[in-house]
Design a protein around this motif. Structure first.
Motif, PDB file in Angstrom:
ATOM      1  N   PRO A 153       0.814  -1.217   0.000  1.00 13.28           N
ATOM      2  CA  PRO A 153       0.000   0.000   0.000  1.00 13.28           C
ATOM      3  C   PRO A 153       0.846   1.266   0.000  1.00 13.28           C
ATOM      4  N   ARG A 154       1.952   1.257   0.755  1.00 15.41           N
ATOM      5  CA  ARG A 154       2.815   2.431   0.809  1.00 15.41           C
ATOM      6  C   ARG A 154       3.510   2.674  -0.524  1.00 15.41           C
ATOM      7  N   GLU A 155       3.894   1.595  -1.192  1.00 14.63           N
ATOM      8  CA  GLU A 155       4.533   1.728  -2.498  1.00 14.63           C
ATOM      9  C   GLU A 155       3.540   2.264  -3.524  1.00 14.63           C
ATOM     10  N   ARG A 156       2.280   1.863  -3.418  1.00 12.87           N
ATOM     11  CA  ARG A 156       1.261   2.398  -4.337  1.00 12.87           C
ATOM     12  C   ARG A 156       1.088   3.900  -4.134  1.00 12.87           C
ATOM     13  N   GLU A 157       1.114   4.327  -2.872  1.00 10.19           N
ATOM     14  CA  GLU A 157       1.019   5.756  -2.601  1.00 10.19           C
ATOM     15  C   GLU A 157       2.208   6.493  -3.216  1.00 10.19           C
ATOM     16  N   ALA A 158       3.383   5.922  -3.059  1.00 11.14           N
ATOM     17  CA  ALA A 158       4.586   6.538  -3.619  1.00 11.14           C
ATOM     18  C   ALA A 158       4.519   6.562  -5.141  1.00 11.14           C
ATOM     19  N   LEU A 159       3.970   5.493  -5.730  1.00 15.83           N
ATOM     20  CA  LEU A 159       3.830   5.421  -7.189  1.00 15.83           C
ATOM     21  C   LEU A 159       2.923   6.533  -7.705  1.00 15.83           C
ATOM     22  N   GLU A 160       1.798   6.739  -7.042  1.00 17.92           N
ATOM     23  CA  GLU A 160       0.873   7.785  -7.463  1.00 17.92           C
ATOM     24  C   GLU A 160       1.532   9.153  -7.393  1.00 17.92           C
ATOM     25  N   LEU A 161       2.277   9.406  -6.321  1.00 19.51           N
ATOM     26  CA  LEU A 161       2.966  10.687  -6.180  1.00 19.51           C
ATOM     27  C   LEU A 161       4.043  10.843  -7.241  1.00 19.51           C
ATOM     28  N   MET A 162       4.790   9.787  -7.492  1.00 14.98           N
ATOM     29  CA  MET A 162       5.847   9.831  -8.494  1.00 14.98           C
ATOM     30  C   MET A 162       5.269  10.138  -9.867  1.00 14.98           C
ATOM     31  N   ALA A 163       4.128   9.534 -10.188  1.00 20.29           N
ATOM     32  CA  ALA A 163       3.514   9.725 -11.494  1.00 20.29           C
ATOM     33  C   ALA A 163       3.019  11.152 -11.709  1.00 20.29           C
TER      34      ALA A 163
END
Length: 214
Positions: A153-163
């Motif tokens: 879940p934390r990596e998904r949050e980071a992915l959204e921010l990165m995108a």
């Protein structure tokens, strides 16, 4: 930093001018159509051009076409496109080859002045600014056997921010974690999804967006 604007709404055009001026940016030109903006950019290239996606005379895609022309003919000029509604096809057309010095935001993002001004500065500096709704839409379009299921879940949050164009420090700030932790999440995302790592913030944004669109 010099900014040029093409927005046919008088109220929004004046509002953008005041917001940017109050943040210390020089609004060197502001027009209600794409043709005048293009002429200005040819003569006095600004650091960034802000355009409504739909401009006179037809209010179809004049703004987008002007943005693409600026990208082609004046690669050193950052381009930030504003839209009333999310038009994913046009957004991906703008971002399809490079995410460097380019942005696509919904107009309601302007209400967060600090975030909007930050996006303008980022695009002017060669970075990118992608509306979070684009990322959200792409994530929702994933197929049943979601490859993103391997992410925490934390990596998904980071992915959204990165995108959306956030740097590692931006991710750390948004998630209230250390920079080292953010870097670890980003590295893990690239490894799990098989996306080539890159030092360029804008290139990694493009890589993530193309992956999500696939």
């Amino acid at each position: 930093m010099r900014v040029a604007i093409a927005e046919d709404s008088v109220l929004l055009r004046e509002g953008l001018t005041r917001i940017l001026a109050s943040a210390g940016l020089e609004v060197a030109a502001a027009y209600d159509n794409a043709d005048d903006l293009l002429r200005y950019v040819r003569s006095f290239p600004p650091q960034v051009a802000i355009l409504d996606i739909r401009l006179p005379p037809t209010h179809n895609d004049e703004g987008m076409r002007a943005a693409l022309r600026i990208r082609e003919q004046h690669p050193d000029v950052g381009v930030l496109v504003l839209s009333q509604y999310l038009e994913l096809g046009l957004a991906m057309q703008l971002l399809s080859e490079s995410a460097e010095g380019v942005g696509y935001l919904l107009k309601d993002r302007i209400s967060d002045v600090d975030d909007f001004v930050g996006a303008v500065r980022r695009v002017a500096g060669g970075g990118s600014a992608v509306d979070p709704k684009i990322v959200s839409t792409l994530l929702k379009r994933r197929r049943g056997d979601d490859p993103l299921a391997v992410l925490t879940p934390r990596e998904r949050e980071a992915l959204e921010l990165m995108a959306t164009g956030a740097s590692n420090q931006g991710i750390a700030d948004a998630l209230t974690i250390t920079l080292r932790a953010a870097e670890k999440y980003v590295s893990g995302i690239f490894t799990k999804l098989g996306i080539p790592s890159t030092r360029s913030e804008s290139r990694r944004v493009l890589a993530v967006l193309l992956y999500l669109r696939a």
